[in-house]
Design a protein around this motif. Structure first.
Motif, PDB file in Angstrom:
ATOM      1  N   LYS A   1       0.801  -1.232   0.000  1.00  0.00           N
ATOM      2  CA  LYS A   1       0.000   0.000   0.000  1.00  0.00           C
ATOM      3  C   LYS A   1       0.832   1.281   0.000  1.00  0.00           C
ATOM      4  O   LYS A   1       0.415   2.307   0.514  1.00  0.00           O
ATOM      5  CB  LYS A   1      -0.964   0.007   1.193  1.00  0.00           C
TER       6      LYS A   1
ATOM      7  N   LYS B   1      -0.814   3.974  -2.314  1.00  0.00           N
ATOM      8  CA  LYS B   1      -2.004   4.563  -1.694  1.00  0.00           C
ATOM      9  C   LYS B   1      -1.654   5.510  -0.548  1.00  0.00           C
ATOM     10  O   LYS B   1      -2.236   6.594  -0.419  1.00  0.00           O
ATOM     11  CB  LYS B   1      -2.911   3.449  -1.167  1.00  0.00           C
ATOM     12  N   ASP B   2      -0.669   5.130   0.270  1.00  0.00           N
ATOM     13  CA  ASP B   2      -0.385   5.871   1.498  1.00  0.00           C
ATOM     14  C   ASP B   2       0.642   6.991   1.350  1.00  0.00           C
ATOM     15  O   ASP B   2       0.703   7.890   2.190  1.00  0.00           O
ATOM     16  CB  ASP B   2       0.082   4.913   2.598  1.00  0.00           C
TER      17      ASP B   2
END
Length: 254
Positions: free
Chosen positions: A193, A196-197
């Motif tokens: 992720k 996304k992060d």
């Protein structure tokens, strides 16, 4: 004697001491495998040294390294290396083999993408974790371990420098679109992720050269930079949390 000489990242990065050694060498080898060397830079050095450079391959510096360095037992041999001589593992192999054969070695350093990219990023050099390479994916070769390294660095609040692969068969660097696809797919496969992060990343283009460009952008915006960054040598920095001074430096990026 064996001189291992760094060429740096741009013409004229070679040191005066290295240029003197180059002129006095009997044989000059040029490693054009590990990174790009501009042909105009090579031609200029050949004129300055009044010598023809012999291009050597990866196998010359690895499998056939004993044969490659043997000439330095009786003659002065210079091995020209893009960037800094001892960043790539294969050049350490050359140094070790020369020492095993009793050959005296002199290493002459120069700027490399590692110290220049980190220095030009505006981020603290002391806050970088392990450096990773992002390789081209092939049909039966799709490694994802590099995203695990990035993820671990972020967990330890460390920045990560990613060096993008070079397609030696076609003499071209990995494009920003190729990086975006490979990294995103690896991120999904490892469920890290990162895309996304992570709010923003640094894209470093042609660092250490007159055409250097540093962009502070989002993963989602990388494909929009394809035309701007076409054909350029790229590296990526995924930052961890930012100190006040690092935030200030990045706010001045254009």
């Amino acid at each position: 004697m064996l001189f291992i000489i760094g060429l740096g990242l741009e013409k004229d990065d070679i040191s005066i001491r290295a240029l003197s050694a180059l002129k006095h060498s009997d044989i000059v080898l040029l490693d054009s495998y590990t990174s790009f060397v501009k042909e105009e830079y090579v031609k200029r050095l050949e004129r300055l040294a009044a010598k023809h450079f012999i291009r050597v391959s990866r196998s010359d510096l690895e499998q056939d390294v004993k044969k490659t360095v043997k000439a330095a037992l009786e003659k002065d041999v210079a091995l020209l290396v893009p960037g800094d001589p001892l960043i790539a593992t294969m050049h350490k192999i050359v140094v070790d083999e020369a020492k095993r054969q009793g050959i005296k070695v002199a290493v002459m350093h120069a700027p490399s993408v590692l110290n220049v990219a980190i220095g030009e990023s505006g981020l603290s050099a002391y806050r970088f974790g392990p450096i990773v390479n992002v390789p081209f994916w092939q049909k039966d070769y799709k490694p994802t371990s590099f995203v695990r390294v990035v993820s671990k660095n972020l967990a330890n609040d460390l920045h990560t420098l990613l060096l993008l692969d070079i397609d030696h068969d076609h003499n071209r660097p990995m494009s920003i679109a190729e990086f975006s696809e490979i990294f995103s797919n690896a991120d999904k496969a490892e469920q890290t992720k990162i895309v996304k992060d992570t709010l923003k990343i640094l894209v470093m283009a042609d660092v250490g050269t007159e055409k250097q460009q540093v962009l502070f952008t989002r993963f989602s915006e990388l494909n929009s930079l394809s035309e701007t960054l076409a054909g350029r040598v790229l590296s990526i920095i995924v930052p961890a949390s930012l100190s006040f001074s690092e935030e200030e430096s990045l706010s001045l990026m254009h």
